[in-house]
Design a protein around this motif. Structure first.
Motif, PDB file in Angstrom:
ATOM      1  N   PRO A  46       5.318 -12.188 -23.377  1.00 56.73           N
ATOM      2  CA  PRO A  46       5.887 -11.964 -24.597  1.00 56.73           C
ATOM      3  C   PRO A  46       7.329 -11.283 -24.596  1.00 56.73           C
ATOM      4  O   PRO A  46       7.843 -11.730 -25.484  1.00 56.73           O
ATOM      5  N   ALA A  47       7.435 -10.400 -23.799  1.00 55.00           N
ATOM      6  CA  ALA A  47       8.740 -10.022 -23.832  1.00 55.00           C
ATOM      7  C   ALA A  47       9.991 -10.873 -23.816  1.00 55.00           C
ATOM      8  O   ALA A  47      11.072 -10.864 -24.344  1.00 55.00           O
ATOM      9  N   LEU A  48       9.655 -12.264 -22.989  1.00 51.39           N
ATOM     10  CA  LEU A  48      10.786 -13.093 -22.595  1.00 51.39           C
ATOM     11  C   LEU A  48      10.613 -13.871 -24.129  1.00 51.39           C
ATOM     12  O   LEU A  48      11.905 -14.451 -24.450  1.00 51.39           O
ATOM     13  N   ARG A  49       9.662 -14.090 -25.034  1.00 48.84           N
ATOM     14  CA  ARG A  49       9.731 -14.410 -26.211  1.00 48.84           C
ATOM     15  C   ARG A  49      10.668 -13.939 -27.014  1.00 48.84           C
ATOM     16  O   ARG A  49      11.654 -14.406 -27.793  1.00 48.84           O
ATOM     17  N   ALA A  50      10.668 -12.421 -26.948  1.00 45.73           N
ATOM     18  CA  ALA A  50      11.555 -11.845 -27.715  1.00 45.73           C
ATOM     19  C   ALA A  50      12.982 -12.184 -27.348  1.00 45.73           C
ATOM     20  O   ALA A  50      13.871 -11.872 -28.073  1.00 45.73           O
ATOM     21  N   HIS A  51      13.347 -11.627 -26.073  1.00 45.57           N
ATOM     22  CA  HIS A  51      14.695 -12.148 -25.711  1.00 45.57           C
ATOM     23  C   HIS A  51      15.268 -13.594 -25.926  1.00 45.57           C
ATOM     24  O   HIS A  51      16.315 -13.405 -26.174  1.00 45.57           O
ATOM     25  N   GLY A  52      14.424 -14.438 -25.894  1.00 50.08           N
ATOM     26  CA  GLY A  52      14.671 -15.869 -26.283  1.00 50.08           C
ATOM     27  C   GLY A  52      15.073 -15.913 -27.825  1.00 50.08           C
ATOM     28  O   GLY A  52      16.083 -16.617 -28.076  1.00 50.08           O
TER      29      GLY A  52
END
Length: 201
Positions: free
Chosen positions: A118-124
């Motif tokens: 989920p943290a990658l979704r936030a960065h994207g």
């Protein structure tokens, strides 16, 4: 083979290698987690040396954010190519182009990677939101508010978040055209609501 043909073949080979590395990385991030994946793992999956991975992507983070980076870059390009077009018209044109530019298999990989990390979704999402923020003058023209009005920042953040969700759903929709039209109608409503606070309205 002519020199030009050799260069073209070399460029295609490089593009294929880069894509193999990217997809291998995203697949591993989805399967074993971002933190649980090493550059060596990605290199093995892509059948290249670890140094080759680093030549194309300086870090794992660059692999994970490569798709949203490219999406955001295409938005910026469309705005530069159509400086006199309205904000919503440019967004509409850009999104229709994304339907052709994005590979459904790549989007499936992206979705799986985000679900596992989920943290990658936030960065994207932040990449796309930043691209929307850069289009500030066009957005301010659409809302008819002063460029420094705080509501423009609110609208930009809302548009960025909505766009991130749009990409998570549009290519999986059985009625992509209808989904796109409803999405654009929502953006129009958002801009119209913001415009109600403009001087003289």
């Amino acid at each position: 083979m002519s020199g030009e043909a050799r260069v073209s073949h070399r460029e295609r080979s490089k593009a294929r290698r880069r894509e193999a590395i990217r997809r291998s990385g995203m697949r591993l991030f989805a399967e074993q987690g971002y933190d649980g994946t090493t550059i060596a793992d990605i290199a093995e999956a892509a059948d290249v040396a670890p140094r080759t991975v680093s030549l194309y992507f300086p870090s794992k983070h660059d692999i994970a954010l490569s798709v949203p980076d490219e999406i955001a870059a295409r938005l910026t390009t469309v705005f530069k190519d159509r400086p006199d077009a309205g904000f919503l018209d440019v967004v509409d044109t850009w999104l229709l182009g994304e339907a052709d530019a994005l590979d459904p298999e790549l989007v499936t990989l992206l979705t799986a990677m985000y679900e596992a990390n989920p943290a990658l979704r936030a960065h994207g999402s932040s990449q796309i939101t930043e691209a929307v923020r850069i289009t500030g003058p066009a957005l301010a023209a659409a809302t008819e508010l002063p460029a420094d009005h705080p509501m423009n920042a609110v609208v930009a953040a809302a548009v960025g978040a909505a766009l991130s969700q749009y990409f998570a759903t549009i290519l999986q929709s059985e009625d992509a055209g209808g989904t796109h039209r409803r999405f654009m109608a929502c953006l129009h409503a958002l801009i119209d609501t913001a415009r109600q606070g403009a001087p003289g309205t």
